[in-house]
Write a protein that holds these residues in place. Structure first.
Motif, PDB file in Angstrom:
ATOM      1  N   PHE A  67      98.540 -28.978  15.538  1.00  0.00           N
ATOM      2  CA  PHE A  67      99.138 -27.958  14.682  1.00  0.00           C
ATOM      3  C   PHE A  67     100.480 -28.429  14.136  1.00  0.00           C
ATOM      4  O   PHE A  67     100.779 -28.284  12.946  1.00  0.00           O
ATOM      5  CB  PHE A  67      99.306 -26.668  15.500  1.00  0.00           C
ATOM      6  N   THR A  68     101.290 -29.025  14.997  1.00  0.00           N
ATOM      7  CA  THR A  68     102.626 -29.471  14.614  1.00  0.00           C
ATOM      8  C   THR A  68     102.619 -30.887  14.076  1.00  0.00           C
ATOM      9  O   THR A  68     103.434 -31.235  13.218  1.00  0.00           O
ATOM     10  CB  THR A  68     103.581 -29.363  15.817  1.00  0.00           C
ATOM     11  N   GLU A  69     101.683 -31.713  14.543  1.00  0.00           N
ATOM     12  CA  GLU A  69     101.579 -33.067  13.987  1.00  0.00           C
ATOM     13  C   GLU A  69     101.259 -32.997  12.506  1.00  0.00           C
ATOM     14  O   GLU A  69     101.759 -33.799  11.711  1.00  0.00           O
ATOM     15  CB  GLU A  69     100.502 -33.863  14.726  1.00  0.00           C
ATOM     16  N   GLY A  70     100.429 -32.023  12.106  1.00  0.00           N
ATOM     17  CA  GLY A  70     100.113 -31.856  10.690  1.00  0.00           C
ATOM     18  C   GLY A  70      98.655 -32.058  10.339  1.00  0.00           C
ATOM     19  O   GLY A  70      98.318 -32.171   9.152  1.00  0.00           O
ATOM     20  N   VAL A  71      97.766 -32.098  11.331  1.00  0.00           N
ATOM     21  CA  VAL A  71      96.343 -32.327  11.060  1.00  0.00           C
ATOM     22  C   VAL A  71      95.816 -31.260  10.100  1.00  0.00           C
ATOM     23  O   VAL A  71      96.087 -30.069  10.246  1.00  0.00           O
ATOM     24  CB  VAL A  71      95.539 -32.336  12.370  1.00  0.00           C
ATOM     25  N   GLY A  72      95.058 -31.703   9.122  1.00  0.00           N
ATOM     26  CA  GLY A  72      94.521 -30.837   8.077  1.00  0.00           C
ATOM     27  C   GLY A  72      95.266 -30.986   6.767  1.00  0.00           C
ATOM     28  O   GLY A  72      94.704 -30.774   5.695  1.00  0.00           O
ATOM     29  N   ASP A  73      96.530 -31.380   6.841  1.00  0.00           N
ATOM     30  CA  ASP A  73      97.334 -31.668   5.650  1.00  0.00           C
ATOM     31  C   ASP A  73      97.346 -33.182   5.477  1.00  0.00           C
ATOM     32  O   ASP A  73      98.334 -33.860   5.730  1.00  0.00           O
ATOM     33  CB  ASP A  73      98.745 -31.108   5.835  1.00  0.00           C
ATOM     34  N   TRP A  74      96.210 -33.706   5.051  1.00  0.00           N
ATOM     35  CA  TRP A  74      95.988 -35.151   5.063  1.00  0.00           C
ATOM     36  C   TRP A  74      96.820 -35.850   3.991  1.00  0.00           C
ATOM     37  O   TRP A  74      96.863 -35.427   2.843  1.00  0.00           O
ATOM     38  CB  TRP A  74      94.502 -35.450   4.872  1.00  0.00           C
ATOM     39  N   ASN A  75      97.457 -36.941   4.386  1.00  0.00           N
ATOM     40  CA  ASN A  75      98.297 -37.707   3.467  1.00  0.00           C
ATOM     41  C   ASN A  75      98.396 -39.132   3.992  1.00  0.00           C
ATOM     42  O   ASN A  75      99.083 -39.398   4.982  1.00  0.00           O
ATOM     43  CB  ASN A  75      99.687 -37.068   3.364  1.00  0.00           C
ATOM     44  N   ALA A  76      97.678 -40.040   3.330  1.00  0.00           N
ATOM     45  CA  ALA A  76      97.601 -41.425   3.809  1.00  0.00           C
ATOM     46  C   ALA A  76      98.950 -42.137   3.768  1.00  0.00           C
ATOM     47  O   ALA A  76      99.124 -43.175   4.419  1.00  0.00           O
ATOM     48  CB  ALA A  76      96.582 -42.201   2.972  1.00  0.00           C
ATOM     49  N   ALA A  77      99.913 -41.592   3.024  1.00  0.00           N
ATOM     50  CA  ALA A  77     101.218 -42.236   2.902  1.00  0.00           C
ATOM     51  C   ALA A  77     102.176 -41.822   4.002  1.00  0.00           C
ATOM     52  O   ALA A  77     103.318 -42.295   4.032  1.00  0.00           O
ATOM     53  CB  ALA A  77     101.831 -41.913   1.534  1.00  0.00           C
TER      54      ALA A  77
END
Length: 267
Positions: A12-22
């Protein structure tokens, strides 16, 4: 006033789901977005994110508590315990006792603490047996927040997440739109105005045949692999490091900082 924001927890806090390869670990997430907005208010703000996907509470305590305390944060966000709820062997009362000890240790720093409940996500009858455990856990988080004088963002009550477009295809992690909305809610709690870019039309409702097909595909693509990993004792976070383990200054440019961090991870 500037400070140091340290984000703790799991996917949730790492950001999984808001994918951004950069970005480090291939995700961006609400915490990065909050940090950037805080830096726009005051460029002196610093930010660290120790969260890693799939971590249980005991792992978050063991791996993130001491590093967080060493960073001397002024603002701490904590989301933890959701992965434990999905383990049927978890004793929820014991989980909440450990959670309270964790919060007490963080509160002793004098930092501002933000806790979160989990969302009442009605994704499938397959996961309905976990709902009662989730209710008990959320009630415990509310009690602990009140007892220790922390801020509480009651994710459970955010009706915007009834829109399926706020969720990743796995139905358990927020989509980019969901992370943007969470950014706004956290910043609102902190007294910072932020208007997220969200869908402004009504979501399209699939017909029965399409809904059944999507349900079968979801079970195949997400549910069975998740429980398979549980049986094998492995997680998606086993080979990952925290995205931002050392404080950065978002005002220095998140894209540039991300390139430097990814180069270190690759090397």
């Amino acid at each position: 006033m500037a400070g140091r924001f340290v984000a703790l927890g799991d996917s949730f806090t790492e950001g999984v789901g808001d994918w951004n390869a950069a970005r480090p670990n291939g995700v961006k997430g609400w915490a990065d977005r909050v940090a950037r907005q805080l830096a726009r208010q005051d460029p002196a703000w610093e930010y660290a994110n120790l969260a890693i996907r799939s971590k249980r509470l005991r792992q978050i305590v063991a791996e993130q508590l001491e590093p967080a305390l060493a960073l001397e944060p002024t603002l701490i966000t904590v989301y933890a315990g959701g992965n434990d709820i999905l383990d049927l062997r978890t004793d929820v009362d014991a989980l909440l006792a450990q959670y309270e000890q964790f919060v007490a240790a963080l509160s002793a720093t004098g930092a501002r603490i933000v806790l979160f409940t989990g969302y009442d996500l009605k994704i499938s009858p397959l996961l309905e047996p976990f709902r009662r455990r989730h209710d008990v856990y959320n009630d415990g988080v509310r009690r602990i927040s009140a007892a220790h004088g922390t801020d509480l963002l009651d994710f459970w009550a955010l009706t915007a997440y009834r829109d399926p477009r706020m969720w990743d295809p796995d139905r358990m992690h927020m989509s980019t739109a969901g992370h943007r909305y969470m950014t706004a809610r956290v910043l609102d709690l902190l007294g910072v105005t932020y208007v997220p870019d969200l869908p402004d039309d009504d979501p399209e409702r699939p017909g029965l045949r399409d809904a059944l097909r999507a349900e079968r595909q979801w079970v195949t693509d997400w549910v069975l692999p998740m429980f398979g990993r549980k049986l094998r004792g492995v997680t998606l976070g086993d080979d990952l490091e925290p995205r931002w383990p050392d404080p950065i200054r978002p005002a220095d440019g998140m894209k540039r900082l991300a390139r430097a961090r990814m180069a270190r991870l690759a090397g």
